[in-house]
Write a protein that holds these residues in place. Structure first.
Motif, short mmCIF file in Angstrom:
data_model
loop_
_atom_site.label_atom_id
_atom_site.label_comp_id
_atom_site.label_asym_id
_atom_site.label_seq_id
_atom_site.Cartn_x
_atom_site.Cartn_y
_atom_site.Cartn_z
N LEU A 1 0.84 -1.21 0.00
CA LEU A 1 0.00 0.00 0.00
C LEU A 1 0.87 1.26 0.00
O LEU A 1 0.62 2.21 -0.75
N ARG A 2 1.92 1.26 0.85
CA ARG A 2 2.80 2.44 0.94
C ARG A 2 3.54 2.69 -0.38
O ARG A 2 3.67 3.83 -0.81
N VAL A 3 4.02 1.57 -1.00
CA VAL A 3 4.74 1.72 -2.27
C VAL A 3 3.79 2.30 -3.34
O VAL A 3 4.14 3.23 -4.07
N GLY A 4 2.55 1.76 -3.38
CA GLY A 4 1.55 2.28 -4.32
C GLY A 4 1.30 3.76 -4.08
O GLY A 4 1.24 4.55 -5.03
N GLN A 5 1.18 4.16 -2.80
CA GLN A 5 0.92 5.57 -2.47
C GLN A 5 2.02 6.48 -3.00
O GLN A 5 1.74 7.48 -3.66
N PHE A 6 3.29 6.13 -2.71
CA PHE A 6 4.33 7.07 -3.12
C PHE A 6 4.57 7.02 -4.63
O PHE A 6 4.94 8.05 -5.21
N LEU A 7 4.31 5.87 -5.26
CA LEU A 7 4.48 5.82 -6.72
C LEU A 7 3.41 6.68 -7.42
O LEU A 7 3.72 7.45 -8.34
N PHE A 8 2.14 6.56 -6.97
CA PHE A 8 1.08 7.37 -7.59
C PHE A 8 1.31 8.87 -7.30
O PHE A 8 1.04 9.71 -8.17
N ALA A 9 1.78 9.17 -6.07
CA ALA A 9 2.05 10.58 -5.73
C ALA A 9 3.16 11.12 -6.64
O ALA A 9 3.05 12.23 -7.18
N ALA B 1 -4.67 14.50 -11.74
CA ALA B 1 -5.73 14.40 -10.73
C ALA B 1 -6.09 12.93 -10.49
O ALA B 1 -6.31 12.51 -9.34
N ALA B 2 -6.12 12.13 -11.58
CA ALA B 2 -6.45 10.70 -11.44
C ALA B 2 -5.38 9.98 -10.59
O ALA B 2 -5.71 9.16 -9.72
N MET B 3 -4.11 10.31 -10.82
CA MET B 3 -3.02 9.72 -10.02
C MET B 3 -3.16 10.11 -8.55
O MET B 3 -2.95 9.30 -7.64
N ALA B 4 -3.53 11.38 -8.31
CA ALA B 4 -3.70 11.86 -6.94
C ALA B 4 -4.87 11.12 -6.27
O ALA B 4 -4.79 10.76 -5.09
N PHE B 5 -5.95 10.87 -7.02
CA PHE B 5 -7.09 10.12 -6.47
C PHE B 5 -6.67 8.69 -6.11
O PHE B 5 -7.06 8.16 -5.06
N LEU B 6 -5.86 8.06 -6.98
CA LEU B 6 -5.41 6.69 -6.71
C LEU B 6 -4.53 6.66 -5.46
O LEU B 6 -4.65 5.77 -4.62
N SER B 7 -3.65 7.65 -5.34
CA SER B 7 -2.79 7.74 -4.15
C SER B 7 -3.66 7.91 -2.90
O SER B 7 -3.42 7.27 -1.87
N TRP B 8 -4.69 8.77 -3.00
CA TRP B 8 -5.60 8.99 -1.87
C TRP B 8 -6.35 7.71 -1.50
O TRP B 8 -6.53 7.41 -0.32
N LEU B 9 -6.77 6.96 -2.53
CA LEU B 9 -7.51 5.71 -2.29
C LEU B 9 -6.66 4.74 -1.45
O LEU B 9 -7.15 4.13 -0.49
N LEU B 10 -5.38 4.64 -1.81
CA LEU B 10 -4.48 3.73 -1.08
C LEU B 10 -4.17 4.25 0.32
O LEU B 10 -4.13 3.48 1.28
N ILE B 11 -3.96 5.58 0.46
CA ILE B 11 -3.69 6.12 1.81
C ILE B 11 -4.96 5.99 2.66
O ILE B 11 -4.88 5.74 3.86
N GLY B 12 -6.13 6.11 2.01
CA GLY B 12 -7.40 5.91 2.74
C GLY B 12 -7.49 4.50 3.30
O GLY B 12 -7.89 4.31 4.46
N MET B 13 -7.12 3.51 2.49
CA MET B 13 -7.14 2.12 2.96
C MET B 13 -6.16 1.92 4.12
O MET B 13 -6.49 1.32 5.14
N SER B 14 -4.94 2.46 3.95
CA SER B 14 -3.93 2.35 5.02
C SER B 14 -4.43 2.98 6.31
O SER B 14 -4.29 2.41 7.39
N SER B 15 -5.02 4.18 6.18
CA SER B 15 -5.41 4.90 7.39
C SER B 15 -6.58 4.21 8.09
O SER B 15 -6.60 4.15 9.33
#
Lengths: 178, 178
Positions: free
Chosen positions: A43-51, A154-168
């Motif tokens: 999840l963390r790797v996905g978050q920073f890659l999308f960011a 914006a789509a990449m930022a949404f994907l990053s948010w989706l993953l950080i949302g799951m983590s949080s």
């Protein structure tokens, strides 16, 4: 460090205690994606890659500095990148020494950091999306501008948010049920 | 309804059980703002009042239908209003019959509904704020438009989101620690 309250605990350390509390809690505490697990690291790797993707796509267009919302997206995604990258390193360390991150002080720090970065990321993604929709649908500016670039960012930022949302959510769940 | 698993429980019903689990959980479960308490009702009333204010301020200007972000704000705030108003009625009912809302099925429903409406409200507030900042700072359109109206509507939406965020965190906490 107080040896009786270590920051990292062996994975499965709480298992004996959990079994006394009932099978539901055991299942919830073993959910994939918790800090210090392979799922958590993914999840963390996905978050920073999308960011990183959101930042790169936005800054490679030279017009973005003219628009506050796009500059804010770059700032929020940079913070998201740093936070997720730092936690990915911590997850890797926990996996290497084969210990989960179950200390309640660490968990509360993760929860607060996750919520702050998740809120800022969603705000950045939505404001960029709002401005992009305005350019595309309402003002018909997209003929003269790189709208696809902004939409993709914006789509990449949404994907990053989706993953950080799951983590949080997972970290908050673990923290609340500790 | 199965009498052994009622939807509402007398307030303090879990107290004896909580005391066995430890003093921290007792304190957390008695936090003000939980569903079925005066604090919970106050949060819900605040949410639907701010949502109503955001809608009224936006729709009394006739230009809002020209902009997708502003129409989305009205839609999201209408959903927020309906959800919070419905839960305010449920909280009032629980207070009148002097019982807390501690059923885990009800709590999970509140958690999901709160998260969905909170995310949509934040998205609406941020996209409206992004567009308003664009009009004000970047395009200098505010001389010809009712920018103050849009800014005020976005501020009301943010306040509504802040209160639904508090409600959803408290409900999620209660649900996770059940």
């Amino acid at each position: 460090m107080d040896a009786s309250n270590p920051i990292v605990h062996p994975i499965g350390d709480h298992h004996a205690v959990d079994l006394e509390e009932g099978p539901l809690i055991v299942t919830m505490k073993e959910l994939p994606g918790m800090p210090g697990t392979i799922g958590g690291l993914a999840l963390r790797v996905g978050q920073f890659l999308f960011a990183a993707a959101a930042i790169v796509i936005m800054v490679t267009g030279d017009e973005f500095t003219n628009y506050t919302a796009f500059c804010y997206l770059v700032a929020a995604m940079s913070l998201q990148f740093l936070w997720s990258f730092m936690l990915a390193i911590l997850d890797t360390y926990a996996l290497l020494i084969k210990r989960g991150l179950r200390n309640s002080v660490l968990l509360s720090l993760f929860v607060v950091g996750d919520w702050v970065t998740a809120t800022l990321s969603l705000a950045a993604a939505c404001s960029t999306a709002g401005v992009t929709v305005l350019f595309d649908n309402d003002l018909n500016y997209c003929g003269q501008m790189h709208c696809h670039r902004y939409q993709l960012s914006a789509a990449m930022a949404f994907l990053s948010w989706l993953l950080i949302g799951m983590s949080s959510l997972l970290t908050f769940w673990l923290w609340a049920s500790e």
